[in-house]
Design a protein around this motif. Structure first.
Motif, PDB file in Angstrom:
ATOM      1  N   ALA A   1       0.851  -1.187   0.000  1.00  0.00           N
ATOM      2  CA  ALA A   1       0.000   0.000   0.000  1.00  0.00           C
ATOM      3  C   ALA A   1       0.890   1.241   0.000  1.00  0.00           C
ATOM      4  O   ALA A   1       1.998   1.226   0.540  1.00  0.00           O
ATOM      5  CB  ALA A   1      -0.901  -0.006   1.220  1.00  0.00           C
ATOM      6  N   PRO A   2       0.438   2.319  -0.603  1.00  0.00           N
ATOM      7  CA  PRO A   2       1.239   3.540  -0.596  1.00  0.00           C
ATOM      8  C   PRO A   2       1.422   4.052   0.827  1.00  0.00           C
ATOM      9  O   PRO A   2       0.573   3.844   1.692  1.00  0.00           O
ATOM     10  CB  PRO A   2       0.437   4.527  -1.441  1.00  0.00           C
ATOM     11  CG  PRO A   2      -0.943   3.978  -1.483  1.00  0.00           C
ATOM     12  CD  PRO A   2      -0.838   2.492  -1.284  1.00  0.00           C
ATOM     13  N   GLU A   3       2.526   4.708   1.046  1.00  0.00           N
ATOM     14  CA  GLU A   3       2.819   5.238   2.376  1.00  0.00           C
ATOM     15  C   GLU A   3       1.831   6.337   2.717  1.00  0.00           C
ATOM     16  O   GLU A   3       1.541   7.210   1.897  1.00  0.00           O
ATOM     17  CB  GLU A   3       4.244   5.789   2.412  1.00  0.00           C
ATOM     18  CG  GLU A   3       4.700   6.165   3.792  1.00  0.00           C
ATOM     19  CD  GLU A   3       6.163   6.578   3.816  1.00  0.00           C
ATOM     20  OE1 GLU A   3       6.504   7.430   4.638  1.00  0.00           O
ATOM     21  OE2 GLU A   3       6.930   6.056   3.008  1.00  0.00           O
ATOM     22  N   THR A   4       1.320   6.310   3.930  1.00  0.00           N
ATOM     23  CA  THR A   4       0.360   7.329   4.351  1.00  0.00           C
ATOM     24  C   THR A   4       1.121   8.568   4.801  1.00  0.00           C
ATOM     25  O   THR A   4       2.179   8.470   5.433  1.00  0.00           O
ATOM     26  CB  THR A   4      -0.524   6.816   5.504  1.00  0.00           C
ATOM     27  OG1 THR A   4       0.316   6.404   6.572  1.00  0.00           O
ATOM     28  CG2 THR A   4      -1.378   5.647   5.061  1.00  0.00           C
ATOM     29  N   PRO A   5       0.594   9.742   4.494  1.00  0.00           N
ATOM     30  CA  PRO A   5       1.273  10.968   4.919  1.00  0.00           C
ATOM     31  C   PRO A   5       1.224  11.120   6.439  1.00  0.00           C
ATOM     32  O   PRO A   5       0.360  10.565   7.101  1.00  0.00           O
ATOM     33  CB  PRO A   5       0.497  12.086   4.219  1.00  0.00           C
ATOM     34  CG  PRO A   5      -0.829  11.497   3.910  1.00  0.00           C
ATOM     35  CD  PRO A   5      -0.620  10.015   3.742  1.00  0.00           C
ATOM     36  N   ALA A   6       2.163  11.886   6.970  1.00  0.00           N
ATOM     37  CA  ALA A   6       2.215  12.138   8.412  1.00  0.00           C
ATOM     38  C   ALA A   6       0.946  12.868   8.837  1.00  0.00           C
ATOM     39  O   ALA A   6       0.441  13.733   8.111  1.00  0.00           O
ATOM     40  CB  ALA A   6       3.440  12.965   8.756  1.00  0.00           C
ATOM     41  N   PRO A   7       0.401  12.528   9.995  1.00  0.00           N
ATOM     42  CA  PRO A   7      -0.835  13.196  10.438  1.00  0.00           C
ATOM     43  C   PRO A   7      -0.593  14.672  10.732  1.00  0.00           C
ATOM     44  O   PRO A   7       0.468  15.063  11.196  1.00  0.00           O
ATOM     45  CB  PRO A   7      -1.227  12.433  11.709  1.00  0.00           C
ATOM     46  CG  PRO A   7       0.022  11.755  12.168  1.00  0.00           C
ATOM     47  CD  PRO A   7       0.873  11.545  10.949  1.00  0.00           C
ATOM     48  N   VAL A   8      -1.604  15.467  10.472  1.00  0.00           N
ATOM     49  CA  VAL A   8      -1.558  16.904  10.740  1.00  0.00           C
ATOM     50  C   VAL A   8      -1.953  17.106  12.203  1.00  0.00           C
ATOM     51  O   VAL A   8      -2.959  16.564  12.649  1.00  0.00           O
ATOM     52  CB  VAL A   8      -2.525  17.655   9.806  1.00  0.00           C
ATOM     53  CG1 VAL A   8      -2.539  19.138  10.119  1.00  0.00           C
ATOM     54  CG2 VAL A   8      -2.166  17.396   8.362  1.00  0.00           C
ATOM     55  N   PRO A   9      -1.135  17.859  12.964  1.00  0.00           N
ATOM     56  CA  PRO A   9      -1.476  18.050  14.380  1.00  0.00           C
ATOM     57  C   PRO A   9      -2.811  18.765  14.538  1.00  0.00           C
ATOM     58  O   PRO A   9      -3.103  19.711  13.819  1.00  0.00           O
ATOM     59  CB  PRO A   9      -0.321  18.876  14.937  1.00  0.00           C
ATOM     60  CG  PRO A   9       0.381  19.446  13.765  1.00  0.00           C
ATOM     61  CD  PRO A   9       0.065  18.567  12.589  1.00  0.00           C
ATOM     62  N   THR A  10      -3.612  18.307  15.502  1.00  0.00           N
ATOM     63  CA  THR A  10      -4.919  18.932  15.744  1.00  0.00           C
ATOM     64  C   THR A  10      -4.871  19.922  16.894  1.00  0.00           C
ATOM     65  O   THR A  10      -5.782  20.708  17.069  1.00  0.00           O
ATOM     66  CB  THR A  10      -5.964  17.841  16.062  1.00  0.00           C
ATOM     67  OG1 THR A  10      -5.514  17.084  17.169  1.00  0.00           O
ATOM     68  CG2 THR A  10      -6.198  16.950  14.872  1.00  0.00           C
TER      69      THR A  10
END
Length: 195
Positions: free
Chosen positions: A167-176
């Protein structure tokens, strides 16, 4: 009340029709005469006939001097430069060592099988009539060994799929949480006393 009776009968008739349409795979000549012609299949991208290489990839060990490989063929289909499917066939006069490795040690966890489904596109030299042979096969298919009486010959075949791309690498989560610019946060912490 009638619907409760009709539904099970209809399911039984449908199941019987499906069961009756199965093609026999007992290796008899009638099976091959009555079988429908194979669908047009894409030819393999690569065919290897180096007997030592096919033997080694099939059994995960090199043949001994006592193993006489009569025929060998490995076919590979590629998709975007990676192997997407493979199939191999062997005809061997086996040594006692390889018979022990395959049968007694059961290195591939094969089980006794009454029949072997010989593919229609198997090489001309591969066994078709499996009567009076001992067959070991993988539970889900993939690998079958056919021993002739007295272990005079071993016919082996295997097939499988290649590796699938991950699976493609998931982007880093955006801080909430709010980003602070200084030493202290922009908002005070929650106060349970104030409601």
């Amino acid at each position: 009340m009638k619907r409760a009776v009709i539904l099970p009968i209809a399911l039984a008739v449908a199941g019987g029709a499906i069961w009756g349409c199965k093609i026999r795979t007992d290796g008899s000549d009638a099976t091959h005469k009555n079988a429908s012609p194979p669908a047009q299949v894409q030819p393999p991208d690569t065919t290897v006939t180096d007997s030592t290489a096919v033997f080694q990839r099939a059994f995960w060990k090199r043949p001994t001097a006592a193993d006489k490989i009569l025929h060998a063929e490995r076919r590979e289909w590629k998709d975007e430069n990676a192997v997407s499917r493979w199939q191999w066939f062997l005809e061997v006069e086996p040594s006692p060592e390889i018979v022990s490795h395959l049968r007694e040690n059961n290195s591939f966890r094969l089980q006794s099988a009454g029949t072997a489904a010989i593919p229609a596109d198997a090489p001309d030299w591969f066994i078709r009539n499996t009567k009076d042979t001992e067959i070991l096969a993988a539970p889900g298919g993939g690998m079958s060994l056919i021993f002739t009486p007295g272990d005079a010959k071993l016919y082996a075949m295997g097939a499988g799929g290649g590796f699938r791309a991950g699976a493609p690498e998931t982007p880093a989560p955006v801080p909430t949480t709010p980003v602070t610019t200084g030493r202290f946060p922009n908002t005070p912490p929650p106060n349970p006393a104030k409601k």
